[in-house]
Design a protein around this motif. Structure first.
Motif, PDB file in Angstrom:
ATOM      1  N   CYS A 195     -22.539   7.382 -36.702  1.00  0.00           N
ATOM      2  CA  CYS A 195     -23.855   6.756 -36.585  1.00  0.00           C
ATOM      3  C   CYS A 195     -23.927   6.053 -35.230  1.00  0.00           C
ATOM      4  N   MET A 196     -25.123   5.556 -34.904  1.00  0.00           N
ATOM      5  CA  MET A 196     -25.269   4.775 -33.675  1.00  0.00           C
ATOM      6  C   MET A 196     -25.640   3.327 -34.046  1.00  0.00           C
ATOM      7  N   GLY A 197     -25.037   2.367 -33.326  1.00  0.00           N
ATOM      8  CA  GLY A 197     -25.345   0.954 -33.536  1.00  0.00           C
ATOM      9  C   GLY A 197     -25.676   0.296 -32.208  1.00  0.00           C
ATOM     10  N   ALA A 198     -26.043  -0.988 -32.278  1.00  0.00           N
ATOM     11  CA  ALA A 198     -26.452  -1.669 -31.050  1.00  0.00           C
ATOM     12  C   ALA A 198     -25.736  -2.997 -30.904  1.00  0.00           C
ATOM     13  N   VAL A 199     -25.420  -3.335 -29.642  1.00  0.00           N
ATOM     14  CA  VAL A 199     -24.811  -4.621 -29.347  1.00  0.00           C
ATOM     15  C   VAL A 199     -25.442  -5.140 -28.058  1.00  0.00           C
ATOM     16  N   LEU A 200     -25.586  -6.461 -28.004  1.00  0.00           N
ATOM     17  CA  LEU A 200     -26.160  -7.083 -26.806  1.00  0.00           C
ATOM     18  C   LEU A 200     -25.075  -7.892 -26.121  1.00  0.00           C
ATOM     19  N   LEU A 201     -24.942  -7.688 -24.795  1.00  0.00           N
ATOM     20  CA  LEU A 201     -23.939  -8.431 -24.026  1.00  0.00           C
ATOM     21  C   LEU A 201     -24.646  -9.354 -23.041  1.00  0.00           C
ATOM     22  N   ASP A 202     -23.991 -10.450 -22.723  1.00  0.00           N
ATOM     23  CA  ASP A 202     -24.561 -11.436 -21.801  1.00  0.00           C
ATOM     24  C   ASP A 202     -24.858 -10.798 -20.430  1.00  0.00           C
TER      25      ASP A 202
ATOM     26  N   ASP B 220     -21.869  18.095 -33.618  1.00  0.00           N
ATOM     27  CA  ASP B 220     -21.004  18.751 -32.623  1.00  0.00           C
ATOM     28  C   ASP B 220     -21.491  20.173 -32.319  1.00  0.00           C
ATOM     29  N   THR B 221     -22.812  20.385 -32.387  1.00  0.00           N
ATOM     30  CA  THR B 221     -23.361  21.732 -32.233  1.00  0.00           C
ATOM     31  C   THR B 221     -24.481  21.791 -31.196  1.00  0.00           C
ATOM     32  N   SER B 222     -25.497  20.947 -31.372  1.00  0.00           N
ATOM     33  CA  SER B 222     -26.727  21.076 -30.588  1.00  0.00           C
ATOM     34  C   SER B 222     -27.135  19.732 -29.990  1.00  0.00           C
ATOM     35  N   MET B 223     -28.253  19.771 -29.237  1.00  0.00           N
ATOM     36  CA  MET B 223     -28.825  18.546 -28.663  1.00  0.00           C
ATOM     37  C   MET B 223     -30.164  18.266 -29.327  1.00  0.00           C
ATOM     38  N   ALA B 224     -30.428  16.981 -29.541  1.00  0.00           N
ATOM     39  CA  ALA B 224     -31.712  16.566 -30.099  1.00  0.00           C
ATOM     40  C   ALA B 224     -32.227  15.388 -29.279  1.00  0.00           C
ATOM     41  N   GLY B 225     -33.486  15.026 -29.530  1.00  0.00           N
ATOM     42  CA  GLY B 225     -34.078  13.887 -28.835  1.00  0.00           C
ATOM     43  C   GLY B 225     -34.872  13.036 -29.800  1.00  0.00           C
ATOM     44  N   CYS B 226     -35.009  11.766 -29.481  1.00  0.00           N
ATOM     45  CA  CYS B 226     -35.831  10.885 -30.306  1.00  0.00           C
ATOM     46  C   CYS B 226     -36.277   9.701 -29.456  1.00  0.00           C
ATOM     47  N   THR B 227     -37.280   8.989 -29.933  1.00  0.00           N
ATOM     48  CA  THR B 227     -37.663   7.753 -29.240  1.00  0.00           C
ATOM     49  C   THR B 227     -37.525   6.572 -30.184  1.00  0.00           C
ATOM     50  N   LEU B 228     -37.168   5.442 -29.568  1.00  0.00           N
ATOM     51  CA  LEU B 228     -36.997   4.195 -30.309  1.00  0.00           C
ATOM     52  C   LEU B 228     -37.618   3.073 -29.473  1.00  0.00           C
ATOM     53  N   SER B 229     -37.926   1.969 -30.120  1.00  0.00           N
ATOM     54  CA  SER B 229     -38.452   0.818 -29.386  1.00  0.00           C
ATOM     55  C   SER B 229     -37.295  -0.119 -29.041  1.00  0.00           C
ATOM     56  N   ILE B 230     -37.177  -0.447 -27.761  1.00  0.00           N
ATOM     57  CA  ILE B 230     -36.060  -1.309 -27.322  1.00  0.00           C
ATOM     58  C   ILE B 230     -36.156  -2.690 -27.973  1.00  0.00           C
ATOM     59  N   SER B 231     -37.382  -3.230 -28.055  1.00  0.00           N
ATOM     60  CA  SER B 231     -37.500  -4.573 -28.659  1.00  0.00           C
ATOM     61  C   SER B 231     -37.110  -4.553 -30.136  1.00  0.00           C
ATOM     62  N   GLU B 232     -37.409  -3.441 -30.803  1.00  0.00           N
ATOM     63  CA  GLU B 232     -37.006  -3.342 -32.217  1.00  0.00           C
ATOM     64  C   GLU B 232     -35.486  -3.268 -32.355  1.00  0.00           C
ATOM     65  N   ILE B 233     -34.850  -2.546 -31.441  1.00  0.00           N
ATOM     66  CA  ILE B 233     -33.380  -2.451 -31.498  1.00  0.00           C
ATOM     67  C   ILE B 233     -32.779  -3.842 -31.270  1.00  0.00           C
ATOM     68  N   ILE B 234     -33.322  -4.561 -30.276  1.00  0.00           N
ATOM     69  CA  ILE B 234     -32.810  -5.897 -29.972  1.00  0.00           C
ATOM     70  C   ILE B 234     -33.000  -6.821 -31.167  1.00  0.00           C
ATOM     71  N   GLN B 235     -34.185  -6.718 -31.774  1.00  0.00           N
ATOM     72  CA  GLN B 235     -34.493  -7.513 -32.955  1.00  0.00           C
ATOM     73  C   GLN B 235     -33.457  -7.255 -34.061  1.00  0.00           C
ATOM     74  N   GLN B 236     -33.192  -5.982 -34.284  1.00  0.00           N
ATOM     75  CA  GLN B 236     -32.220  -5.635 -35.351  1.00  0.00           C
ATOM     76  C   GLN B 236     -30.824  -6.155 -35.014  1.00  0.00           C
ATOM     77  N   ALA B 237     -30.446  -6.067 -33.722  1.00  0.00           N
ATOM     78  CA  ALA B 237     -29.122  -6.581 -33.328  1.00  0.00           C
ATOM     79  C   ALA B 237     -29.056  -8.092 -33.571  1.00  0.00           C
ATOM     80  N   LYS B 238     -30.143  -8.783 -33.215  1.00  0.00           N
ATOM     81  CA  LYS B 238     -30.151 -10.243 -33.342  1.00  0.00           C
ATOM     82  C   LYS B 238     -30.138 -10.699 -34.800  1.00  0.00           C
ATOM     83  N   GLU B 239     -30.773  -9.900 -35.658  1.00  0.00           N
ATOM     84  CA  GLU B 239     -30.778 -10.260 -37.097  1.00  0.00           C
ATOM     85  C   GLU B 239     -29.398 -10.121 -37.704  1.00  0.00           C
ATOM     86  N   GLY B 240     -28.527  -9.403 -37.013  1.00  0.00           N
ATOM     87  CA  GLY B 240     -27.155  -9.240 -37.476  1.00  0.00           C
ATOM     88  C   GLY B 240     -27.059  -8.283 -38.637  1.00  0.00           C
TER      89      GLY B 240
END
Ligand code: MAN
Length: 353
Positions: free
Chosen positions: A274-281, A333-353
Motif C-alpha cells: 500500500c502507499m502511506g504518507a509522512v510529513l517531514l520538517d 508488478d505488471t503494469s503502470m496506472a495513474g491516479c489523482t489525489l488532493s495534496i491537502s487531503e493527504i496532509i490532513q490524513q497524515a496529521k490526523e494520525g
C-alpha cells in the motif's frame, strides 16, 4: 481519501512493449519513475523481460554479462528438490529462503512519453540498460529528481554481490553520466530531495537488514549527491499495521507549506503493498511531523490485485499541479496506472494520525 483512478488504467501493460531480446517476453512494464521534460510526461519504466520457456518444468534465469555484452540463460528443473520456485520473481535455495540466487527476469529502464499524461508512446530502445558488473541481474525501480536543469535518476542495481542503489544524471533523456553506486548493498528505495536544505542534499534510503533491525527508512545527507553520510533512522515499520513487513520511499518528496510530503510504500510480510504518507520538517527533514495511520491508497482495482505479483500498488513518482498530485504507480508488478489525489487531503490524513 478521494482517489481518482484514470479511466484508461492500466496505462501501459506488458503487451504494449516489444521485447528487446529475441526469444524473450515482456512480463512487466511497471514501477516507473516520473519526469516532466519538454512539455511531456516521461515514465522511466522498469521493463522486465523473461526468456520464453516452452517446457513448464524448466525455469530460466537470465544473466547479462556486462563485460562481453552477452546474455546467458541458466536453466532449472522445476522439480529439483534443492530449489524453491514459489515466488515467481526469483529462484531460491530451499535451505536459504530469505534470499535469492537468481531472478526469473531481467529489468532495465525504458522511457514512455506522453503529451496528455494519459496516453503513452514507448521508446524502441532502452534508456538505461545494465552497464556494469553491479547490474548483471538488472536495473529496477527508477526515481527521478530534477535539480536546476539536471535530472538525477537513481535505481536499484542487482547482481550476485547484492542490490545497491546507483545514480546517473541526464539533461536530455538520451545521454547520461554515470555517478556510481551511492548506497551499498542491500539498499533500495532511495529518494533524493529536489533541493538543498541548509546547504546539504538529503536522501531517504532503505537498508535491508539481516541480523537485527527491520526494513525501515533512513535519511542521509550529502554535499554533492555522490557521497552520503550523517545517516539517521527516520521511520520504522509498525508491527500491527498495513506497513508491518517493510517500508520504503515511494515518490520523490514534495515541498509543501506544511513540510516535505513523502509518499512511501508499506507492505505486510505477505507482500501486500500500500502507499502511506509522512510529513517531514521543512528545515530539518530528519524530523517526522506526522504520519498517516491508514494507507492513503490500497490495492483495490482488479489490475492492482491481479497480475504477475498481485496486491501491489507501488508509486515511484508524481506530478504536482497546485493541490493536485498525479501519481503514476506500478500495479501488481505488471503494469503502470495513474491516479489523482488532493495534496491537502493527504496532509490532513497524515496529521490526523
Ligand atoms: C524483490 C522484488 C523483485 C526484485 C528483487 C531484486 O524480490 O522487488 O521485483 O527483482 O527484489 O531487487
Amino acid at each position: 481519501m478521494k482517489i481518482e483512478r484514470f479511466i484508461e488504467n492500466p496505462l501501459i501493460t506488458p503487451a504494449d512493449v516489444k521485447p528487446l531480446h529475441e526469444g524473450y517476453e515482456v512480463i512487466g512494464a511497471f514501477n516507473g519513475g516520473v519526469a516532466e521534460y519538454n512539455g511531456e510526461v516521461l515514465l522511466l519504466l522498469r521493463v522486465a523481460e523473461r526468456p520464453i520457456s516452452e517446457d513448464p518444468n524448466i525455469i530460466k534465469a537470465p544473466v547479462y554479462d556486462t563485460g562481453t555484452k552477452q546474455m546467458k540463460i541458466v536453466e532449472f528443473d522445476y522439480n529439483d528438490p534443492d530449489y524453491d520456485f514459489e515466488d515467481p520473481r526469483m529462484i531460491r535455495k530451499k535451505d536459504k529462503l530469505d534470499s535469492f540466487i537468481y531472478l526469473t527476469s531481467l529489468s532495465y529502464i525504458r522511457i514512455a512519453r506522453s503529451k496528455d499524461g494519459h496516453h503513452f508512446m514507448i521508446d524502441d530502445d532502452a534508456f538505461l540498460y545494465p552497464f556494469n558488473e553491479y547490474q548483471s541481474y538488472g536495473i529496477e525501480d527508477a526515481r527521478c529528481t530534477k535539480i536546476d536543469d539536471t535530472y538525477y535518476i537513481n535505481f536499484s542495481s542487482v547482481s550476485p554481490v547484492g542490490v545497491c542503489d546507483s545514480l546517473v544524471s541526464t539533461k536530455d533523456f538520451k545521454n547520461y553520466q554515470d555517478l556510481g553506486n551511492i548506497f551499498a548493498p542491500e539498499n533500495k528505495d532511495v529518494l533524493i530531495f529536489p533541493e538543498k536544505i541548509n546547504d546539504n542534499y538529503y536522501a531517504l534510503h532503505r537498508p535491508s537488514l539481516k541480523s537485527i533491525g527491520n526494513y525501515d527508512i533512513w535519511i542521509a545527507s550529502s554535499p554533492d549527491l555522490v557521497s552520503w553520510g550523517n545517516h539517521k533512522h527516520l521511520l520504522g515499520i509498525r508491527k500491527t499495521e498495513w506497513d508491518s513487513g517493510r517500508i520504503g520511499g515511494g515518490l520523490v518528496p514534495v515541498k509543501t507549506k506544511a513540510g516535505w510530503l513523502v509518499i512511501y510504500h508499506g507492505a505486510t510480510s505477505e507482500h501486500r503493498y500500500c502507499m502511506g504518507a509522512v510529513l517531514l520538517d521543512l528545515n530539518d527533514p530528519t524530523k517526522v511531523i506526522a504520519r498517516s495511520q491508514k494507507p492513503i491508497m490500497e490495492p483495490e482495482a482488479e489490475y492492482e490485485k491481479n497480475g504477475f505479483f498481485g496486491d501491489v500498488v507501488f508509486g515511484c513518482g508524481g506530478i504536482v499541479d497546485e493541490d493536485r498530485l498525479t501519481m503514476y504507480y506500478g500495479v501488481a508488478d505488471t503494469s503502470m496506472a495513474g491516479c489523482t489525489l488532493s495534496i491537502s487531503e493527504i496532509i490532513q490524513q497524515a496529521k490526523e494520525g
